[in-house]
Design a protein around this motif. Structure first.
Motif, PDB file in Angstrom:
ATOM      1  N   THR A 419      51.442  17.705  33.710  1.00  0.00           N
ATOM      2  CA  THR A 419      50.767  16.513  34.010  1.00  0.00           C
ATOM      3  C   THR A 419      50.903  15.603  32.890  1.00  0.00           C
ATOM      4  OG1 THR A 419      48.895  17.452  32.678  1.00  0.00           O
ATOM      5  CG2 THR A 419      48.948  18.108  35.020  1.00  0.00           C
ATOM      6  N   GLY A 420      51.463  15.913  31.504  1.00  0.00           N
ATOM      7  CA  GLY A 420      51.596  15.049  30.384  1.00  0.00           C
ATOM      8  C   GLY A 420      50.251  14.560  29.726  1.00  0.00           C
ATOM      9  N   ALA A 421      49.267  15.450  30.261  1.00  0.00           N
ATOM     10  CA  ALA A 421      47.704  15.139  29.725  1.00  0.00           C
ATOM     11  C   ALA A 421      47.734  15.621  28.245  1.00  0.00           C
ATOM     12  CB  ALA A 421      46.687  15.984  30.588  1.00  0.00           C
ATOM     13  N   THR A 422      47.285  14.816  27.570  1.00  0.00           N
ATOM     14  CA  THR A 422      47.345  15.159  26.099  1.00  0.00           C
ATOM     15  C   THR A 422      45.952  15.758  25.492  1.00  0.00           C
ATOM     16  OG1 THR A 422      46.002  13.057  25.265  1.00  0.00           O
ATOM     17  CG2 THR A 422      48.534  12.875  25.431  1.00  0.00           C
ATOM     18  N   SER A 423      45.626  16.009  24.384  1.00  0.00           N
ATOM     19  CA  SER A 423      44.419  16.604  23.933  1.00  0.00           C
ATOM     20  C   SER A 423      43.130  15.547  24.044  1.00  0.00           C
ATOM     21  CB  SER A 423      44.368  16.827  22.517  1.00  0.00           C
ATOM     22  OG  SER A 423      44.829  15.756  21.545  1.00  0.00           O
ATOM     23  N   LYS A 424      43.507  14.392  24.249  1.00  0.00           N
ATOM     24  CA  LYS A 424      42.318  13.410  24.544  1.00  0.00           C
ATOM     25  C   LYS A 424      42.185  12.927  26.069  1.00  0.00           C
ATOM     26  CE  LYS A 424      41.465   8.747  22.606  1.00  0.00           C
ATOM     27  NZ  LYS A 424      40.190   9.091  21.799  1.00  0.00           N
ATOM     28  N   GLY A 431      58.222  11.329  27.667  1.00  0.00           N
ATOM     29  CA  GLY A 431      59.362  10.609  27.314  1.00  0.00           C
ATOM     30  C   GLY A 431      59.644  11.030  25.596  1.00  0.00           C
ATOM     31  N   ASP A 432      60.377  10.085  25.152  1.00  0.00           N
ATOM     32  CA  ASP A 432      60.696  10.727  23.597  1.00  0.00           C
ATOM     33  C   ASP A 432      59.499  10.633  22.750  1.00  0.00           C
ATOM     34  OD1 ASP A 432      63.295  10.547  24.389  1.00  0.00           O
ATOM     35  OD2 ASP A 432      63.941   9.161  23.167  1.00  0.00           O
ATOM     36  N   ALA A 433      58.511  10.270  23.091  1.00  0.00           N
ATOM     37  CA  ALA A 433      57.098  10.240  22.123  1.00  0.00           C
ATOM     38  C   ALA A 433      56.784  11.662  22.314  1.00  0.00           C
ATOM     39  CB  ALA A 433      56.156   9.270  22.553  1.00  0.00           C
ATOM     40  N   VAL A 434      57.048  12.485  23.249  1.00  0.00           N
ATOM     41  CA  VAL A 434      56.554  13.847  23.097  1.00  0.00           C
ATOM     42  C   VAL A 434      57.560  14.873  22.760  1.00  0.00           C
ATOM     43  CG1 VAL A 434      55.955  15.597  25.006  1.00  0.00           C
ATOM     44  CG2 VAL A 434      54.912  13.369  25.083  1.00  0.00           C
ATOM     45  N   VAL A 440      67.272   9.504  29.087  1.00  0.00           N
ATOM     46  CA  VAL A 440      66.600   8.469  29.928  1.00  0.00           C
ATOM     47  C   VAL A 440      65.819   9.228  31.109  1.00  0.00           C
ATOM     48  CG1 VAL A 440      67.193   6.631  31.372  1.00  0.00           C
ATOM     49  CG2 VAL A 440      68.111   6.553  29.303  1.00  0.00           C
ATOM     50  N   ILE A 441      66.799  10.196  31.577  1.00  0.00           N
ATOM     51  CA  ILE A 441      66.279  10.574  32.841  1.00  0.00           C
ATOM     52  C   ILE A 441      64.962  11.687  32.738  1.00  0.00           C
ATOM     53  CG2 ILE A 441      67.897  12.748  32.814  1.00  0.00           C
ATOM     54  CD1 ILE A 441      66.740  10.832  35.953  1.00  0.00           C
ATOM     55  N   GLN A 442      65.007  12.251  31.589  1.00  0.00           N
ATOM     56  CA  GLN A 442      63.802  13.167  31.082  1.00  0.00           C
ATOM     57  C   GLN A 442      62.627  12.445  30.770  1.00  0.00           C
ATOM     58  OE1 GLN A 442      66.195  15.397  28.199  1.00  0.00           O
ATOM     59  NE2 GLN A 442      64.883  17.062  28.593  1.00  0.00           N
ATOM     60  N   ALA A 443      62.885  11.170  30.034  1.00  0.00           N
ATOM     61  CA  ALA A 443      61.625  10.239  30.034  1.00  0.00           C
ATOM     62  C   ALA A 443      61.028   9.758  31.344  1.00  0.00           C
ATOM     63  CB  ALA A 443      62.246   9.157  29.312  1.00  0.00           C
ATOM     64  N   MET A 444      61.974   9.523  32.157  1.00  0.00           N
ATOM     65  CA  MET A 444      61.475   8.970  33.383  1.00  0.00           C
ATOM     66  C   MET A 444      60.724  10.227  34.254  1.00  0.00           C
ATOM     67  SD  MET A 444      64.806   6.779  34.916  1.00  0.00           S
ATOM     68  CE  MET A 444      64.072   7.289  36.691  1.00  0.00           C
ATOM     69  N   GLY A 445      61.394  11.244  34.220  1.00  0.00           N
ATOM     70  CA  GLY A 445      60.866  12.336  34.884  1.00  0.00           C
ATOM     71  C   GLY A 445      59.328  12.638  34.435  1.00  0.00           C
ATOM     72  N   ALA A 446      59.386  12.372  32.970  1.00  0.00           N
ATOM     73  CA  ALA A 446      58.009  12.691  32.359  1.00  0.00           C
ATOM     74  C   ALA A 446      56.947  11.507  32.640  1.00  0.00           C
ATOM     75  CB  ALA A 446      57.901  12.621  30.929  1.00  0.00           C
ATOM     76  N   GLY A 447      57.417  10.173  32.979  1.00  0.00           N
ATOM     77  CA  GLY A 447      56.664   9.174  33.153  1.00  0.00           C
ATOM     78  C   GLY A 447      56.249   9.298  34.757  1.00  0.00           C
TER      79      GLY A 447
END
Ligand SMILES: Cc1cc2nc3c(=O)[nH]c(=O)nc-3n(C[C@H](O)[C@H](O)[C@H](O)COP(=O)(O)OP(=O)(O)OC[C@H]3O[C@@H](n4cnc5c(N)ncnc54)[C@H](O)[C@@H]3O)c2cc1C
Ligand code: FES
Lengths: 474, 280
Positions: A419-424, A431-434, A440-447
């Motif tokens: 889900t991309g849910a963080t601890s907050k 994306g790359d922040a994680v 590019v494609i992995q970042a898009m998938g995560a978005g």
């Protein structure tokens, strides 16, 4: 039907010409070429290519539509899972993903899926998103931090779900690495700008010059009425080698070098006001896409000789195969199994590089054979510029100003992968922040995953609120 | 776009601008800076925030026309807009732990010093100030500063105002004469900060300097702003701009500041009218 085992070649600019310009290298398929290539697809019942794609583009389906001349249908099939086909067709490492899985690659060359994706995407670049794709606003605001592929994808999907989306970008121009990192000759900026204007047509608002963690914090956004925040701030922090001489004049991080050239257009100095040094003999350290891009930029700025210095062998090189091939054709010299140990200087400027030779030993954690130093193999080479492209990590500006956002050992934001849910509460990331520097494609998938999760969560909340209000009214 | 709501010329080639930038003003602190761009082909340059007002939503900058971008900025007037104005960047200065401070400002370095003096004065710290410049015309903000410090000393190279000589002469005089300070804050040209730091090291007075290297993003993503502090590489935009003056490698910083001197010269020639270069 006879099977063709070779890819339909794509026309490229002549290496001798293109090494002197910033125009796109690969010229794309004509209609005939695209049809010829699409016709090679065997339309497998159980397509392995789809599994190889990080966002599972329905590859055989779009290729089939293409063979029938149904271009819009082909585009819509891709667009269901991939919002940026023109970009992905150009920059995805297809040889590691979809094309590697193609059944034809067992005996010959797999289908040129990337080239076909590019062909389909480019045909619809000038189409504004049909307005009916955007649902009427549901009145809820969502903030997206960062406008790279992760942020752009999340913003597009959230807008289509009906949210009022604002993208906050630190730079003066949106696009992330697509704008500041990947050079014009590989990904024309006009194309990225078109994708961004499509988002604007969907109602997405872009606020540039806002640095989250400095101008505003994540908590400010939540207090300012954003129901959720998606963080797609990338991995922009350059790593240096930590060897003597790194602060000499003439040493650049690849990030600085590429940002000066791509975002600030230093290749057009002095018409554009940002300068960049023009090296005569340039060493680029690293073996990824970033290193290839920096090396090829140096060549285009007039360098007589450009060396890629990489401590492993050609096989381990992480750059896209096509970029390595293009770099070679342009005359970039590859010094493999070579590791720099000191940057040599004179009067404060770079004068050369001291390296050692390496050999491959046992496999390391990454599964690649670990390079080990060959004793006594030091040697010096003259260079007047050194560019360091050995990787980047997530920038701590956001995490340092948001104490309840948990991070990994590498400084990446910790998330639930599905889900991309963080601890907050209310804050998502991708994306790359994680992951740290990825694709590019992995970042898009995560978005995409995060946009859906945000939508689910907020609709759930809306439902509960509705029920509560209903009860209260009774 | 960020509107210029006030503009004044403080000294020949030195300008003051009040800029409408509510989001920057909302979180600005003394010691922080902004990065601006004047036009589409323009360069990104850092300028220190001289003052701000959170409720009215403005930020002020003071700059000297030294290069192409500051020259273009100087051509803008009240009602004009600055294309990009991003910040606040950098760490805020740590000002709350001293009881008696000597602030030393050289040239336009006085501009970033002023909000710090004001902040400390308001917090009850005793602040003495030395201002230095080429000549009396280049002594900035003297009236404003006089109002929020205990004593103000002035040095000019040509003796047209105050002491004839350097700020370091006055520093030496004060400390040798028995004045005690628990901290020195010096902001100005690198040579000045280097000389001040060398003296205060002798006197064993902890010293903070503010570094202003060449920058691109101002957020830690390029590394172009790196300075060596105590043998370690630090990024002025995120780790600074304030650093311990006794640990900064000033010689390296001066060298790095010269990185594009050649390009600046060439571009100046290209931009001269009739040389085929573009002037906007
Ligand atoms: C030179 C280069 C070449 C590459 N080549 C390829 C390739 O060929 N193929 C491929 O698949 N991948 C490639 N990559 C990797 C790929 O670009 C990245 O994995 C991808 O862009 C990551 O997307 P993202 O959205 O997570 O982050 P980014 O694209 O990094 O975008 C992050 C955005 O957030 C902004 N931001 C950061 N911090 C803040 C903040 N605090 N507040 C507001 N905004 C903020 C940044 O300015 C940036 O615009 C390359 C990378 C580089 C650097
Ligand atoms: S200005 Fe780029 S890292 Fe500091």
């Amino acid at each position: 039907m006879s099977v063709t085992y070779a890819k339909t070649p794509m026309r490229v600019q002549d290496p001798a010409v293109r090494r002197n310009n910033f125009d796109e290298v690969a010229l794309g398929y004509t209609l005939d070429e695209a049809m010829a290539e699409a016709g090679r697809c065997l339309q497998c019942k159980k397509p392995m290519c789809v599994a190889g794609c990080p966002v599972n583009v329905q590859i055989p389906a779009f290729i089939k539509a293409l063979t029938k001349g149904e271009f819009e249908s082909a585009y819509n099939i891709i667009n269901e899972t991939n919002n940026l086909p023109s970009i992905c067709g150009r920059v995805c490492p297809q040889e590691e993903q979809c094309e590697k899985q193609c059944i034809l690659s067992k005996k010959g060359e797999g289908i040129a899926i990337g080239r076909l994706e590019r062909f389909v995407g480019d045909g619809f670049l000038d189409n504004e998103e049909p307005a009916n794709r955007a649902l009427p606003s549901n009145g809820q605001k969502v903030a997206v931090v960062g406008s790279g592929p992760a942020g752009l994808t999340a913003a597009a999907d959230l807008a289509k779900f009906g949210y009022e989306v604002t993208v906050f970008e630190a730079f003066h121009e949106p696009g992330g690495v697509l704008i500041y990192g990947i050079p014009e000759f590989r990904l024309p900026k006009a194309l990225v700008k078109k994708e961004i204007s499509k988002l604007k047509a969907l109602g997405v608002r872009f606020l540039t010059n806002v640095i989250i963690g400095k101008t505003l914090t994540v908590d400010d956004l939540l207090e300012d009425g954003y129901s959720a925040v998606f963080i797609g701030s990338g991995a922009g922090l350059p790593r240096f080698l930590d060897i003597p001489g790194e602060n000499l004049n003439g040493v650049y991080s690849a990030n600085e070098y590429l940002t000066r050239i791509n975002l600030m257009k230093a290749y057009d100095f002095p018409h554009s006001h940002t300068p960049v040094k023009h090296g005569r003999k340039v060493a680029v350290i690293g073996g990824g896409n970033v290193a290839m891009d920096a090396a090829r930029c140096a060549l285009r700025l007039g360098a007589e000789e450009v060396h890629i210095i990489y401590r492993r062998s050609m096989e381990e090189m992480p750059a896209r195969a096509e970029e390595v091939k293009h770099a070679r054709e342009e005359g970039i010299i590859f010094d493999i199994l070579t590791n720099p140990i000191e940057i040599l200087g004179q009067d404060g400027w770079v004068k050369g590089l001291r390296c050692v030779k390496m050999e491959l030993g046992e496999p390391d954690e990454s599964g690649r054979r670990k390079p080990v130093e060959i004793k006594g193999s030091e040697f010096d080479t003259d260079f007047d510029m050194v560019i360091i492209a050995i990787g980047t990590s997530p920038n701590p500006l956001i995490t340092a100003s948001t104490p309840d956002l948990k991070t990994t050992r590498f400084g990446g934001i910790m998330v639930d992968e599905a889900t991309g849910a963080t601890s907050k509460e209310g804050v998502y990331a991708g994306g790359d922040a994680v992951t740290g520097a990825a694709t590019v494609i992995q970042a898009m998938g995560a978005g995409k995953r995060a946009a859906l999760a945000i939508h689910r969560k907020l609709s759930e909340k809306a439902c509960i609120n509705f029920a509560v209000n209903l009860n209260a009214a009774k | 776009m960020y509107k210029i709501i006030e503009k004044r010329t403080l000294a020949p080639g030195v300008h003051f601008m009040r800029v409408d930038a509510p989001l920057v003003a909302r979180s600005a602190m003394p010691g922080q800076f902004i990065i601006l761009r004047v036009l589409e082909e323009g360069e990104r340059i850092p300028l220190t925030i001289a003052d701000y007002d959170r409720t009215e939503g403005w930020v002020t900058i003071i700059f000297q026309e030294v290069g192409h971008t500051t020259g273009l900025l100087a051509e803008l007037g009240i009602g004009d807009h600055i294309l990009d104005f991003a910040g606040p960047l950098g760490r805020a200065s740590e000002l709350d732990r001293y009881s008696r401070v000597l602030c030393i400002g050289g040239g336009v370095g006085t501009a970033p010093l002023y909000p710090q003096i004001k902040h400390m004065h308001e917090a009850g710290t005793e602040v003495d100030v030395i201002l230095g410049a080429r000549s009396r015309d280049y002594i900035l903000l003297a009236d404003e500063i006089r109002r929020c410090c205990s004593r103000l000393y002035i040095a000019t190279d040509d003796g047209s105002l105050g002491h004839k000589g350097f700020v370091t002469d006055l520093l030496k005089e004060l400390v040798s004469g028995g004045e005690r300070y628990d901290h020195v804050i010096a902001i100005g040209p690198l040579v000045m900060m280097k000389a001040v730091s060398a003296l205060t090291r002798e006197f064993m007075i902890p010293t903070t300097v503010s570094m202003n290297p060449i920058m691109v993003d101002g957020t830690g993503m390029c590394g172009g702003c790196r300075v060596t502090v105590g043998g370690k590489t630090r990024y002025a935009c995120v780790d600074g701009p304030d650093f311990d003056g006794h640990l900064v490698d000033f010689d390296e910083a001066m060298r790095r500041q010269q990185m594009y001197r050649q390009e600046e010269k060439e571009s100046h020639i290209c931009r001269l009218p009739g040389m085929g270069g573009q002037v906007r």
